[in-house]
Design a protein around this motif. Structure first.
Motif, short mmCIF file in Angstrom:
data_model
loop_
_atom_site.label_atom_id
_atom_site.label_comp_id
_atom_site.label_asym_id
_atom_site.label_seq_id
_atom_site.Cartn_x
_atom_site.Cartn_y
_atom_site.Cartn_z
N LYS A 281 0.82 -1.21 0.00
CA LYS A 281 0.00 0.00 0.00
C LYS A 281 0.85 1.26 0.00
O LYS A 281 0.52 2.24 -0.70
N ALA A 282 1.93 1.28 0.77
CA ALA A 282 2.76 2.47 0.84
C ALA A 282 3.37 2.79 -0.52
O ALA A 282 3.38 3.94 -0.97
N LEU A 283 3.88 1.76 -1.19
CA LEU A 283 4.47 1.96 -2.51
C LEU A 283 3.39 2.30 -3.53
O LEU A 283 3.60 3.14 -4.43
N GLY A 284 2.21 1.68 -3.40
CA GLY A 284 1.11 1.97 -4.30
C GLY A 284 0.63 3.41 -4.19
O GLY A 284 0.29 4.05 -5.19
N GLU A 285 0.61 3.95 -2.98
CA GLU A 285 0.19 5.34 -2.80
C GLU A 285 1.18 6.29 -3.46
O GLU A 285 0.79 7.34 -3.99
N ALA A 286 2.47 5.95 -3.41
CA ALA A 286 3.46 6.78 -4.10
C ALA A 286 3.22 6.76 -5.60
O ALA A 286 3.28 7.80 -6.28
N ASN A 370 13.76 8.59 -0.67
CA ASN A 370 12.93 8.90 0.48
C ASN A 370 13.03 7.78 1.51
O ASN A 370 12.40 6.72 1.38
N ALA A 371 13.82 8.01 2.56
CA ALA A 371 14.04 6.99 3.58
C ALA A 371 12.75 6.66 4.32
O ALA A 371 12.53 5.50 4.71
N SER A 372 11.88 7.65 4.53
CA SER A 372 10.62 7.41 5.23
C SER A 372 9.72 6.47 4.42
O SER A 372 9.06 5.59 4.98
N LEU A 373 9.70 6.67 3.11
CA LEU A 373 8.92 5.77 2.26
C LEU A 373 9.48 4.36 2.31
O LEU A 373 8.73 3.39 2.44
N ARG A 374 10.79 4.24 2.22
CA ARG A 374 11.39 2.90 2.27
C ARG A 374 11.05 2.20 3.58
O ARG A 374 10.77 1.00 3.61
N GLN A 375 11.05 2.95 4.69
CA GLN A 375 10.73 2.35 5.99
C GLN A 375 9.28 1.88 6.03
O GLN A 375 8.99 0.78 6.50
N ALA A 376 8.37 2.72 5.51
CA ALA A 376 6.96 2.34 5.50
C ALA A 376 6.72 1.11 4.63
O ALA A 376 5.96 0.20 5.00
N ALA A 378 8.94 -1.24 3.92
CA ALA A 378 9.55 -2.41 4.58
C ALA A 378 8.72 -2.87 5.77
O ALA A 378 8.55 -4.08 5.99
N ASP A 379 8.19 -1.92 6.56
CA ASP A 379 7.39 -2.29 7.73
C ASP A 379 6.14 -3.05 7.30
O ASP A 379 5.76 -4.06 7.92
N GLU A 380 5.49 -2.56 6.26
CA GLU A 380 4.28 -3.23 5.77
C GLU A 380 4.60 -4.63 5.27
O GLU A 380 3.86 -5.59 5.55
N PHE A 381 5.72 -4.77 4.55
CA PHE A 381 6.09 -6.07 4.03
C PHE A 381 6.39 -7.05 5.17
O PHE A 381 5.99 -8.23 5.10
N ARG A 382 7.05 -6.58 6.21
CA ARG A 382 7.37 -7.47 7.34
C ARG A 382 6.10 -7.98 8.00
O ARG A 382 6.04 -9.14 8.44
N GLN A 383 5.08 -7.15 8.09
CA GLN A 383 3.81 -7.59 8.68
C GLN A 383 3.17 -8.70 7.86
O GLN A 383 2.63 -9.67 8.41
N ILE A 384 3.23 -8.56 6.54
CA ILE A 384 2.69 -9.60 5.66
C ILE A 384 3.51 -10.88 5.78
O ILE A 384 2.97 -11.99 5.89
#
Length: 388
Positions: A281-286, A370-376, A378-384
């Motif tokens: 979702k984070a990457l999709g929103e970008a 964008n380090a904040s985007l990369r973190q978001a 990665a965090d979402e992927f880890r949850q999945i």
């Protein structure tokens, strides 16, 4: 910087549209896409990309890489280019390939000032051959931090999921006999019919999201001969790979029961499993923001969205991935049709090649910078990944 990306794609627009139309006019089936690969890699090599071909020991897979000024995030743009038997590019894969190459050319202009790496991974045989599944299994995505691709559609949407799917062939082997003495034979067709009946019995025990459709591919040669061989092919879908494998276990039990009641031996062949898709979702929103900057309004799938299956699902289990949709035809047009094939080489199809190239390149730029985007992401992927 994004204006630089736009300009770079525009400068290559003629070459990208020629690539799209050449692939469209020369449809090649899965694992036979030699012309499409040659045209893509030639254009990428001319623009400074290092080419690995064949890639992962797959003749029609490739990887084209452009490194930045240091070690950093690694973004893969995914290209598909196989056609459909009898329909040609009725799924618009010529657009997918050309847009991926265009996105790479768009961001390549900036790589001498960026930390990280951009690559195009050419993925053959999406239509049933599971090219991405083979690439995943052979480690192609082990050193990729995110994967980006688009797909032509009849709607502009992000975040659409996908069902797990697999093809299963059921074969039964009996004994031939003249129909005047059926007791001397073993009817393989009866076993296939029992197999279909068993599926209908168990269908009520599967989740509502489970789907199975089958056809009889062999059922005998003459009505006065007991068939010694019969076969059927099934497409099985489920919400998750775990649920799908449970259904396959049930099919094995059904086949064993058909063998027990008819005396025919059975053989079940299970193809590569297409996993469910987790769209980041984070990457999709970008991507959504970039496409809207380019004038394309993006939406989200409806709650009752009909879901298909694609081997991008297997990629989404090993690295954050998006597989977003851009419209090239009216919603009344079905994919895998002659009308959709025509749309894939239409003026709107050409427009989507260029806009998708820009939008994916801009999204790759966002991820690299964008380090904040990369973190978001990665965090979402880890949850999945934790749920698998």
């Amino acid at each position: 910087m994004k204006h630089v990306i736009r300009a770079a794609v525009d400068e290559n627009a003629a070459a990208l549209l020629k690539l799209s139309h050449d692939i469209h006019a020369n449809p090649e089936l899965g694992f036979e896409e030699r012309k499409a690969v040659a045209w893509q890699t030639e254009l990428l090599a001319k623009n400074g990309f290092t080419i690995e071909h064949p890639y992962c020991s797959i003749e029609t897979a490739y990887k084209a890489t452009r490194k930045g000024i240091g070690v950093g995030p690694r973004v893969a743009l995914l290209a598909e280019y196989d056609a459909l038997k009898g329909v040609g590019h009725g799924c618009g894969h010529n657009i997918i390939a050309s847009a991926a190459v265009g996105a790479a050319l768009g961001i390549a202009r900036l790589m001498e000032n960026l930390v990280g790496e951009i690559s195009v991974i050419g993925t053959p045989a999406e239509e049933g051959g599971g090219g991405k599944i083979l690439l995943v299994d052979r480690g192609a995505f082990n050193e990729v931090d995110c994967a980006i691709m688009m797909h032509p559609s009849t709607k502009n949407i992000i975040g659409r999921g996908g069902l797990a799917a697999v093809s299963v062939e059921a074969e039964f082997f009996g004994k031939a006999s003249h129909s005047a003495a059926p007791e001397r034979g073993i009817n393989a067709l009866t076993a296939v019919i029992q197999f279909f009946t068993g599926i209908d019995v168990l269908r009520q025990t599967w989740p509502a999201t489970a789907k199975i459709n089958g056809i009889i591919t062999a059922g005998g040669q003459a009505s006065n001969i007991i068939p010694e061989y019969a076969a059927a092919n099934f497409t099985v879908r489920a919400k998750t790979r775990k649920a799908l494998l449970g259904m396959v276990e049930d099919l094995q039990k059904i086949a064993a029961a058909a063998t027990l009641t008819t005396g025919a031996e059975n053989k079940l062949t299970v193809d590569l499993v297409y996993a469910e898709r987790y769209s980041n979702k984070a990457l999709g929103e970008a991507f959504k923001a970039n496409m809207e900057f380019l004038g394309e309004q993006m939406g989200y799938p409806s709650p009752d969205e009909i879901l298909g299956s694609s081997d991008i699902g297997n990629v989404s289990l090993v690295t954050p991935a998006i597989h977003e949709y851009l419209s090239i035809a009216a919603e009344s047009v079905n994919s895998h049709s002659d009308a959709f094939r025509a749309a894939a080489a239409s003026p709107r199809g050409d427009e989507v090649v260029i806009k998708a190239a820009k939008g994916m390149a801009m999204t790759a730029f966002d991820f690299l910078t964008n380090a904040s985007l990369r973190q978001a992401v990665a965090d979402e992927f880890r949850q999945i990944a934790a749920t698998q």
